[in-house]
Design a protein around this motif. Structure first.
Motif, PDB file in Angstrom:
ATOM      1  N   LEU A   1       2.274 -36.345  23.914  1.00 32.16           N
ATOM      2  CA  LEU A   1       1.490 -36.396  25.143  1.00 32.16           C
ATOM      3  C   LEU A   1       1.026 -37.809  25.484  1.00 32.16           C
ATOM      4  CD1 LEU A   1      -0.714 -33.196  24.657  1.00 32.16           C
ATOM      5  CD2 LEU A   1       1.414 -33.441  25.963  1.00 32.16           C
ATOM      6  N   ARG A   2       0.984 -38.691  24.510  1.00 30.27           N
ATOM      7  CA  ARG A   2       0.504 -40.060  24.747  1.00 30.27           C
ATOM      8  C   ARG A   2       1.590 -40.970  25.303  1.00 30.27           C
ATOM      9  NH1 ARG A   2      -3.597 -41.824  19.838  1.00 30.27           N
ATOM     10  NH2 ARG A   2      -5.167 -40.192  20.197  1.00 30.27           N
ATOM     11  N   ASP A   3       2.822 -40.568  25.183  1.00 32.36           N
ATOM     12  CA  ASP A   3       3.942 -41.380  25.657  1.00 32.36           C
ATOM     13  C   ASP A   3       4.443 -40.797  26.970  1.00 32.36           C
ATOM     14  OD1 ASP A   3       6.142 -42.938  26.076  1.00 32.36           O
ATOM     15  OD2 ASP A   3       7.108 -42.500  24.150  1.00 32.36           O
ATOM     16  N   ASN A   4       4.215 -41.537  28.073  1.00 32.96           N
ATOM     17  CA  ASN A   4       4.632 -41.046  29.395  1.00 32.96           C
ATOM     18  C   ASN A   4       6.147 -40.936  29.523  1.00 32.96           C
ATOM     19  OD1 ASN A   4       1.963 -40.890  30.281  1.00 32.96           O
ATOM     20  ND2 ASN A   4       1.962 -43.036  30.953  1.00 32.96           N
ATOM     21  N   ASN A   5       6.860 -41.704  28.716  1.00 33.37           N
ATOM     22  CA  ASN A   5       8.323 -41.674  28.761  1.00 33.37           C
ATOM     23  C   ASN A   5       8.923 -40.737  27.720  1.00 33.37           C
ATOM     24  OD1 ASN A   5       8.375 -43.668  30.835  1.00 33.37           O
ATOM     25  ND2 ASN A   5       8.085 -45.275  29.271  1.00 33.37           N
ATOM     26  N   SER A   6       8.064 -40.002  27.057  1.00 32.92           N
ATOM     27  CA  SER A   6       8.553 -39.117  25.996  1.00 32.92           C
ATOM     28  C   SER A   6       9.352 -37.965  26.575  1.00 32.92           C
ATOM     29  CB  SER A   6       7.369 -38.564  25.192  1.00 32.92           C
ATOM     30  OG  SER A   6       7.800 -37.623  24.249  1.00 32.92           O
ATOM     31  N   ILE A   7      10.470 -37.674  25.941  1.00 33.69           N
ATOM     32  CA  ILE A   7      11.324 -36.552  26.322  1.00 33.69           C
ATOM     33  C   ILE A   7      11.129 -35.440  25.293  1.00 33.69           C
ATOM     34  CG2 ILE A   7      13.696 -35.782  26.689  1.00 33.69           C
ATOM     35  CD1 ILE A   7      14.400 -38.639  27.426  1.00 33.69           C
ATOM     36  N   PRO A   8      10.816 -34.219  25.739  1.00 36.98           N
ATOM     37  CA  PRO A   8      10.632 -33.118  24.785  1.00 36.98           C
ATOM     38  C   PRO A   8      11.860 -32.937  23.900  1.00 36.98           C
ATOM     39  CG  PRO A   8       9.930 -32.480  26.987  1.00 36.98           C
ATOM     40  CD  PRO A   8      10.625 -33.806  27.130  1.00 36.98           C
ATOM     41  N   ARG A   9      11.614 -32.726  22.630  1.00 37.31           N
ATOM     42  CA  ARG A   9      12.695 -32.477  21.685  1.00 37.31           C
ATOM     43  C   ARG A   9      12.742 -30.990  21.363  1.00 37.31           C
ATOM     44  NH1 ARG A   9      12.199 -36.446  16.700  1.00 37.31           N
ATOM     45  NH2 ARG A   9      10.101 -35.512  16.633  1.00 37.31           N
ATOM     46  N   ILE A  10      13.939 -30.443  21.413  1.00 35.71           N
ATOM     47  CA  ILE A  10      14.134 -29.017  21.156  1.00 35.71           C
ATOM     48  C   ILE A  10      15.240 -28.858  20.117  1.00 35.71           C
ATOM     49  CG2 ILE A  10      14.761 -26.783  22.149  1.00 35.71           C
ATOM     50  CD1 ILE A  10      13.694 -27.735  24.805  1.00 35.71           C
ATOM     51  N   GLY A  11      15.019 -27.994  19.173  1.00 33.72           N
ATOM     52  CA  GLY A  11      16.005 -27.792  18.110  1.00 33.72           C
ATOM     53  C   GLY A  11      16.197 -26.315  17.792  1.00 33.72           C
ATOM     54  N   LEU A  12      17.338 -26.018  17.226  1.00 36.81           N
ATOM     55  CA  LEU A  12      17.692 -24.653  16.821  1.00 36.81           C
ATOM     56  C   LEU A  12      18.137 -24.676  15.366  1.00 36.81           C
ATOM     57  CD1 LEU A  12      18.370 -21.666  17.594  1.00 36.81           C
ATOM     58  CD2 LEU A  12      20.682 -22.480  18.127  1.00 36.81           C
ATOM     59  N   SER A  13      17.624 -23.727  14.584  1.00 31.89           N
ATOM     60  CA  SER A  13      18.019 -23.664  13.173  1.00 31.89           C
ATOM     61  C   SER A  13      18.201 -22.223  12.751  1.00 31.89           C
ATOM     62  CB  SER A  13      16.957 -24.338  12.287  1.00 31.89           C
ATOM     63  OG  SER A  13      15.735 -23.635  12.355  1.00 31.89           O
ATOM     64  N   MET A  14      18.993 -22.040  11.703  1.00 32.03           N
ATOM     65  CA  MET A  14      19.236 -20.720  11.134  1.00 32.03           C
ATOM     66  C   MET A  14      19.038 -20.792   9.627  1.00 32.03           C
ATOM     67  SD  MET A  14      22.576 -19.473  13.318  1.00 32.03           S
ATOM     68  CE  MET A  14      23.412 -21.061  13.133  1.00 32.03           C
ATOM     69  N   ALA A  15      18.507 -19.743   9.050  1.00 30.01           N
ATOM     70  CA  ALA A  15      18.224 -19.744   7.607  1.00 30.01           C
ATOM     71  C   ALA A  15      18.406 -18.355   7.033  1.00 30.01           C
ATOM     72  CB  ALA A  15      16.813 -20.244   7.341  1.00 30.01           C
ATOM     73  N   ILE A  16      18.821 -18.329   5.782  1.00 27.73           N
ATOM     74  CA  ILE A  16      18.938 -17.078   5.032  1.00 27.73           C
ATOM     75  C   ILE A  16      18.016 -17.203   3.818  1.00 27.73           C
ATOM     76  CG2 ILE A  16      20.441 -15.583   3.688  1.00 27.73           C
ATOM     77  CD1 ILE A  16      22.764 -16.495   5.406  1.00 27.73           C
ATOM     78  N   LYS A  17      17.077 -16.269   3.695  1.00 29.15           N
ATOM     79  CA  LYS A  17      16.119 -16.291   2.596  1.00 29.15           C
ATOM     80  C   LYS A  17      16.453 -15.177   1.610  1.00 29.15           C
ATOM     81  CE  LYS A  17      12.227 -18.310   5.107  1.00 29.15           C
ATOM     82  NZ  LYS A  17      10.777 -18.192   5.427  1.00 29.15           N
TER      83      LYS A  17
ATOM     84  N   TRP B   1      18.615 -10.188  11.233  1.00 26.54           N
ATOM     85  CA  TRP B   1      18.912  -9.167  10.247  1.00 26.54           C
ATOM     86  C   TRP B   1      18.004  -9.401   9.058  1.00 26.54           C
ATOM     87  CZ3 TRP B   1      23.568 -11.725  12.110  1.00 26.54           C
ATOM     88  CH2 TRP B   1      24.228 -10.981  13.083  1.00 26.54           C
ATOM     89  N   GLN B   2      18.082  -8.543   8.090  1.00 28.01           N
ATOM     90  CA  GLN B   2      17.232  -8.686   6.921  1.00 28.01           C
ATOM     91  C   GLN B   2      17.503 -10.015   6.218  1.00 28.01           C
ATOM     92  OE1 GLN B   2      17.675  -5.614   4.006  1.00 28.01           O
ATOM     93  NE2 GLN B   2      15.705  -6.008   3.065  1.00 28.01           N
ATOM     94  N   ARG B   3      16.457 -10.843   6.136  1.00 28.01           N
ATOM     95  CA  ARG B   3      16.483 -12.160   5.486  1.00 28.01           C
ATOM     96  C   ARG B   3      17.304 -13.203   6.248  1.00 28.01           C
ATOM     97  NH1 ARG B   3      16.771  -8.661   1.081  1.00 28.01           N
ATOM     98  NH2 ARG B   3      19.006  -8.908   0.920  1.00 28.01           N
TER      99      ARG B   3
END
Length: 215
Positions: free
Chosen positions: A198-214, A185-187
């Protein structure tokens, strides 16, 4: 509000500002429980700003150290120069210093900063390619003197749709990240971000979700 001992990372913030004590002069009082408190005097005018403050900051011995802080910026719509320094009153030593120079134009935004008590040097540039689609490229070079470590980061952004923005970046340390931001919605924005080493073979992708009102 108050800090709760059962949540050691919990902080409470209190503050108020008295504006225009004299033309351009403001007073500010801040308290962050249990970390610090500060009283500050600010002078703000077009393209000029200075502040001076004195306060208390918590230390590892569960005490408080008196500190003084001075900062200022001067410039124009194109170029500006600023500095920030902190002094430990008890030891009479400089415990914080940073300075920056910035350039702002229609085709290029650039800056150079010296921070971490002169231990970190960072230069960055941002170049808009197509403002209607918010397409732009950017680069950042950061050098840590004490570690003799340098990191170069490249980034880009593009609006797939009028309300959908995609950002991506990659650095020489092998880290890749991306953000998809959607205006619901608006703002009101919802963002999904991901990062992978990419350099860490044991690295697990990190995923995040955020919400913001401007505003």
């Amino acid at each position: 509000n108050s800090a709760d001992d059962s949540f050691p990372g919990l902080q409470s913030f209190y503050g108020f500002t008295v504006e225009e004590v004299l033309p351009g002069l403001n007073t500010v009082f801040r308290v962050v429980v249990p970390d610090s408190s500060q009283a500050e005097l600010q002078y703000l005018r077009d393209y000029v700003g200075f502040s001076a403050g004195i306060g208390l900051k918590a230390n590892s011995a569960h005490g408080f150290d008196p500190i003084a802080n001075f900062s200022g910026v001067i410039g124009s719509t194109v170029v500006s120069l600023g500095a920030d320094l902190g002094i430990d009153i008890t030891t009479r030593t400089l415990n914080k210093f940073s300075a920056g120079l910035s350039l702002n134009s229609a085709f290029l935004i650039a800056s150079m900063t010296l921070s971490d008590s002169c231990d970190s040097v960072k230069a960055s540039v941002y170049h808009p390619l197509n403002p209607p689609t918010m397409t732009a490229i950017a680069a950042e070079l950061k050098h840590r003197i004490s570690r003799d470590a340098t990191t170069l980061t490249f980034g880009a952004q593009h609006a797939l749709l009028p309300y959908t923005l995609v950002k991506a970046r990659m650095n020489t340390d092998g880290k890749v990240s991306a953000v998809l931001r959607q205006e619901i919605w608006q703002r009101f924005y919802v963002s999904i971000a991901g990062e992978l080493d990419l350099r860490d073979n044991n690295s697990i992708p990190r995923i995040g979700l955020s919400m913001a009102i401007k505003h």
